[in-house]
Design a protein around this motif. Structure first.
Motif, PDB file in Angstrom:
ATOM      1  N   ARG A   1     -18.498  11.078   0.261  1.00  0.00           N
ATOM      2  CA  ARG A   1     -17.997  10.750   1.444  1.00  0.00           C
ATOM      3  C   ARG A   1     -17.525  11.955   2.182  1.00  0.00           C
ATOM      4  NH1 ARG A   1     -18.504   7.606   5.183  1.00  0.00           N
ATOM      5  NH2 ARG A   1     -16.741   6.544   6.005  1.00  0.00           N
TER       6      ARG A   1
ATOM      7  N   PHE B   1     -10.487   6.678   0.419  1.00  0.00           N
ATOM      8  CA  PHE B   1     -11.373   6.465   1.480  1.00  0.00           C
ATOM      9  C   PHE B   1     -10.793   7.286   2.737  1.00  0.00           C
ATOM     10  CE2 PHE B   1      -8.188   3.221   0.876  1.00  0.00           C
ATOM     11  CZ  PHE B   1      -7.431   3.121   2.140  1.00  0.00           C
ATOM     12  N   LEU B   2     -11.480   7.509   3.860  1.00  0.00           N
ATOM     13  CA  LEU B   2     -11.213   8.422   4.905  1.00  0.00           C
ATOM     14  C   LEU B   2      -9.994   7.910   5.893  1.00  0.00           C
ATOM     15  CD1 LEU B   2     -14.548   9.815   6.019  1.00  0.00           C
ATOM     16  CD2 LEU B   2     -13.029  10.828   4.405  1.00  0.00           C
ATOM     17  N   PRO B   3      -9.304   8.615   6.292  1.00  0.00           N
ATOM     18  CA  PRO B   3      -8.248   8.193   7.243  1.00  0.00           C
ATOM     19  C   PRO B   3      -8.864   7.300   8.486  1.00  0.00           C
ATOM     20  CG  PRO B   3      -8.181  10.350   7.381  1.00  0.00           C
ATOM     21  CD  PRO B   3      -9.162  10.162   6.488  1.00  0.00           C
ATOM     22  N   ALA B   4      -7.994   6.562   9.105  1.00  0.00           N
ATOM     23  CA  ALA B   4      -8.351   5.829  10.460  1.00  0.00           C
ATOM     24  C   ALA B   4      -8.140   7.036  11.490  1.00  0.00           C
ATOM     25  CB  ALA B   4      -7.491   4.656  10.572  1.00  0.00           C
ATOM     26  N   ASN B   5      -8.901   6.603  12.551  1.00  0.00           N
ATOM     27  CA  ASN B   5      -8.829   7.458  13.793  1.00  0.00           C
ATOM     28  C   ASN B   5      -7.399   7.491  14.175  1.00  0.00           C
ATOM     29  OD1 ASN B   5      -8.321   7.197  16.747  1.00  0.00           O
ATOM     30  ND2 ASN B   5     -10.468   8.231  16.875  1.00  0.00           N
TER      31      ASN B   5
ATOM     32  N   GLN C   1      -4.519   4.544  15.153  1.00  0.00           N
ATOM     33  CA  GLN C   1      -3.751   4.184  14.302  1.00  0.00           C
ATOM     34  C   GLN C   1      -2.268   4.549  14.499  1.00  0.00           C
ATOM     35  OE1 GLN C   1      -4.384   2.733  11.486  1.00  0.00           O
ATOM     36  NE2 GLN C   1      -3.422   3.619   9.762  1.00  0.00           N
TER      37      GLN C   1
ATOM     38  N   GLN D   1       0.833  -1.405  -0.017  1.00  0.00           N
ATOM     39  CA  GLN D   1      -0.041  -0.023   0.068  1.00  0.00           C
ATOM     40  C   GLN D   1       0.653   1.379   0.033  1.00  0.00           C
ATOM     41  OE1 GLN D   1      -2.458  -1.579   3.220  1.00  0.00           O
ATOM     42  NE2 GLN D   1      -4.026  -0.557   2.246  1.00  0.00           N
TER      43      GLN D   1
ATOM     44  N   LEU E   1     -10.704  -0.379   5.995  1.00  0.00           N
ATOM     45  CA  LEU E   1      -9.551   0.666   5.285  1.00  0.00           C
ATOM     46  C   LEU E   1      -9.792   1.906   6.149  1.00  0.00           C
ATOM     47  CD1 LEU E   1     -10.161   0.070   1.404  1.00  0.00           C
ATOM     48  CD2 LEU E   1      -8.084  -0.478   2.598  1.00  0.00           C
ATOM     49  N   GLU E   2     -10.853   2.244   6.343  1.00  0.00           N
ATOM     50  CA  GLU E   2     -10.971   3.413   7.178  1.00  0.00           C
ATOM     51  C   GLU E   2     -10.814   3.530   8.503  1.00  0.00           C
ATOM     52  OE1 GLU E   2     -14.713   5.197   6.279  1.00  0.00           O
ATOM     53  OE2 GLU E   2     -13.801   6.149   4.344  1.00  0.00           O
ATOM     54  N   LYS E   3     -10.715   2.204   9.024  1.00  0.00           N
ATOM     55  CA  LYS E   3     -10.237   1.880  10.497  1.00  0.00           C
ATOM     56  C   LYS E   3      -8.630   1.532  10.546  1.00  0.00           C
ATOM     57  CE  LYS E   3     -14.234   2.366  12.039  1.00  0.00           C
ATOM     58  NZ  LYS E   3     -14.717   3.765  12.724  1.00  0.00           N
ATOM     59  N   GLY E   4      -8.176   1.656   9.519  1.00  0.00           N
ATOM     60  CA  GLY E   4      -6.555   1.398   9.354  1.00  0.00           C
ATOM     61  C   GLY E   4      -6.190   0.117   9.038  1.00  0.00           C
TER      62      GLY E   4
ATOM     63  N   ARG F   1     -11.060  -1.529  14.482  1.00  0.00           N
ATOM     64  CA  ARG F   1      -9.988  -1.891  13.548  1.00  0.00           C
ATOM     65  C   ARG F   1     -10.400  -3.408  13.651  1.00  0.00           C
ATOM     66  NH1 ARG F   1      -5.564  -4.474  12.468  1.00  0.00           N
ATOM     67  NH2 ARG F   1      -4.964  -4.139  14.568  1.00  0.00           N
TER      68      ARG F   1
ATOM     69  N   LYS G   1      -1.250   1.489  16.661  1.00  0.00           N
ATOM     70  CA  LYS G   1      -1.026   0.459  15.881  1.00  0.00           C
ATOM     71  C   LYS G   1       0.291   0.642  15.122  1.00  0.00           C
ATOM     72  CE  LYS G   1      -2.411  -3.177  13.448  1.00  0.00           C
ATOM     73  NZ  LYS G   1      -1.532  -3.403  12.293  1.00  0.00           N
ATOM     74  N   PHE G   2       0.586   1.960  14.645  1.00  0.00           N
ATOM     75  CA  PHE G   2       1.961   2.159  13.829  1.00  0.00           C
ATOM     76  C   PHE G   2       3.163   2.032  14.728  1.00  0.00           C
ATOM     77  CE2 PHE G   2       1.748   4.366   9.588  1.00  0.00           C
ATOM     78  CZ  PHE G   2       0.444   3.793   9.266  1.00  0.00           C
TER      79      PHE G   2
END
Lengths: 317, 120
Positions: A241, A187-191, A195, A143, B80-83, B53, A198-199
């Protein structure tokens, strides 16, 4: 003559319908776009930066920018591009800025910061505690490379490890390393908080990399990303969206309320995205040499359709 | 009764993407049940012991098992939007595929026991 940019644009219409107003707070940040040259040609780039671009800030415009910083003393100077690292004179510019504001941020795509010819630039960043804000869209190689180009993910990881070795992102080093993740598609970004967790977990576990904060931003329907949206038939659904995700609570924290953006040629904008859309500061083309003060509190901010990307969900702050 | 030709049917296709957008209309004629369902649904997907997620990945996987195109549409975007990464999403689909395939295969034990009982 000034053209009111807030006529005939759907974002301004939504603000009017909801009796909302987007006006400036006291200015805090001077964002300086030093040029559109970049070693990458990311598919989401709203400015269509790339290796073929020749627009870079001249020494004269850098001097004029320094003069404005000296005079107005913003809290933050935020250097962006393109890849600012490729603009001649950047290290000197950073040194000159040091001491004139509380915080200097340098946006980096990580790949342009690598190589022996960037040693001095990195030394200057370390010496002057420049905050690095690095593009890192995804932990997933496929990605990330789909957005930024083949092999970029691995080169970015290599540079992050190098920055960690120099102290960036390490606890109590005083060297702040922040990452920016844009979604790899329509698509929209994650919270942002989820995120970031997670990263941090993934980067440390897989590659032993540490950093301070992650910022998640929606892709702007401008420039190269807009072309991709249109070509793939994603544009209408993406705009819908963004519009459906309009969050009035995001307005108070929008960065355009406290920021002025200087383009490579010294033209002023309300933000970097208006720069890409060609909507000048407050709707009136103004050069950096024409002002001695940053826009006052209460000044109207020029908007466009793309502003829905900054107000979707928790917003672009 | 006049026969209805195919062209007059309200359904040109059994699955229409826009039906997902109108899902709330299911509340017409039974609003209390719909409200209870959607409230419950919202609570289920809120962050809890599992992250949003992780819940979206489970939903995506189950969507493939129940073969619901609306759910696949909603939770591909949702993941995808939850990462979630494409690798995570693909692995999630493999998990339910393994369970589904395994569920078939493990029933082979019934077949074998019966066959062995009936066989010389």
């Amino acid at each position: 003559m000034a053209v009111d940019p807030n006529i005939n644009n759907p974002f301004a219409a939504v603000l009017r319908e909801q009796r909302l107003e987007l006006v400036r707070k006291p200015p805090r940040i001077l964002q300086v776009n030093v040029g559109l040259i970049c070693d990458l040609a990311c598919r989401h780039c709203h400015l269509e930066a790339g290796p073929q671009r020749r627009e870079i800030m001249s020494p004269q415009t850098m001097a004029q920018t320094l003069e404005l910083v000296r005079h107005t003393r913003p809290e933050v100077v935020d250097i962006t591009g393109g890849a600012p690292e490729l603009v001649p004179g950047l290290a000197d510019f950073l040194e000159a800025l040091s001491g004139l504001c509380g915080r200097i941020m340098l946006r980096s795509n990580l790949t342009a910061l690598s190589g022996a010819d960037q040693t001095r630039l990195l030394d200057v960043c370390v010496e002057h505690r420049i905050v690095l804000v690095a593009s890192f869209p995804a932990v997933n190689e496929g990605q990330a490379d789909a957005q930024r180009g083949s092999g970029v993910h691995l080169r970015s990881l290599e540079m992050l490890r190098h920055l960690n070795r120099r102290g960036y992102g390490q606890a109590e080093s005083g060297l702040e390393l922040n990452l920016v993740a844009n979604p790899s598609g329509a698509f929209l970004p994650a919270n942002q908080q989820a995120q970031e967790r997670k990263f941090k977990q993934d980067l440390e576990r897989r590659w032993g990399i540490v950093f301070n904060h992650l910022y998640t931003f929606a892709n702007m329907p401008l420039g190269r990303f807009r072309s991709w949206l249109e070509k793939t038939g994603n544009y209408p659904a993406y705009l819908t969206r963004l519009q459906e995700s309009f969050n009035p609570a995001a307005l108070p924290g929008l960065m355009c309320r406290t920021l002025v953006s200087v383009a490579w040629d010294g033209t002023l904008f309300d933000c970097d995205f208006n720069q890409a859309a060609g909507i000048p500061l407050g709707g009136e083309k103004t050069h950096i040499t024409e002002i001695t003060q940053l826009p006052a509190e209460g000044t109207l901010i020029a908007t466009g359709e793309h502003c829905f990307a900054c107000t979707a969900g928790s917003g672009f702050t | 009764m006049k026969p209805v030709s195919q062209g007059e049917l309200p359904l040109n296709n059994y699955y229409e993407p826009k039906d997902l957008m109108n899902f709330a209309d299911i509340g017409k004629d039974a609003p209390e049940l719909a409200t209870k369902f959607f409230d419950y649904y919202g609570s289920v997907f809120a962050e809890g012991e599992l992250t949003e997620r992780e819940k979206a990945l489970i939903a995506l996987a189950v969507a493939h098992t129940v073969q619901c195109p609306y759910c696949i549409d909603a939770y591909t975007r949702g993941c995808l939007e939850k990462g979630a990464s494409l690798a995570e999403m693909t692995e999630a689909v493999h998990v339910v595929t393994a369970i589904r395939g395994g569920a078939s295969l493990v029933h082979g034990m019934q077949m074998r026991k019966l066959a062995e009982q009936l066989s010389l």
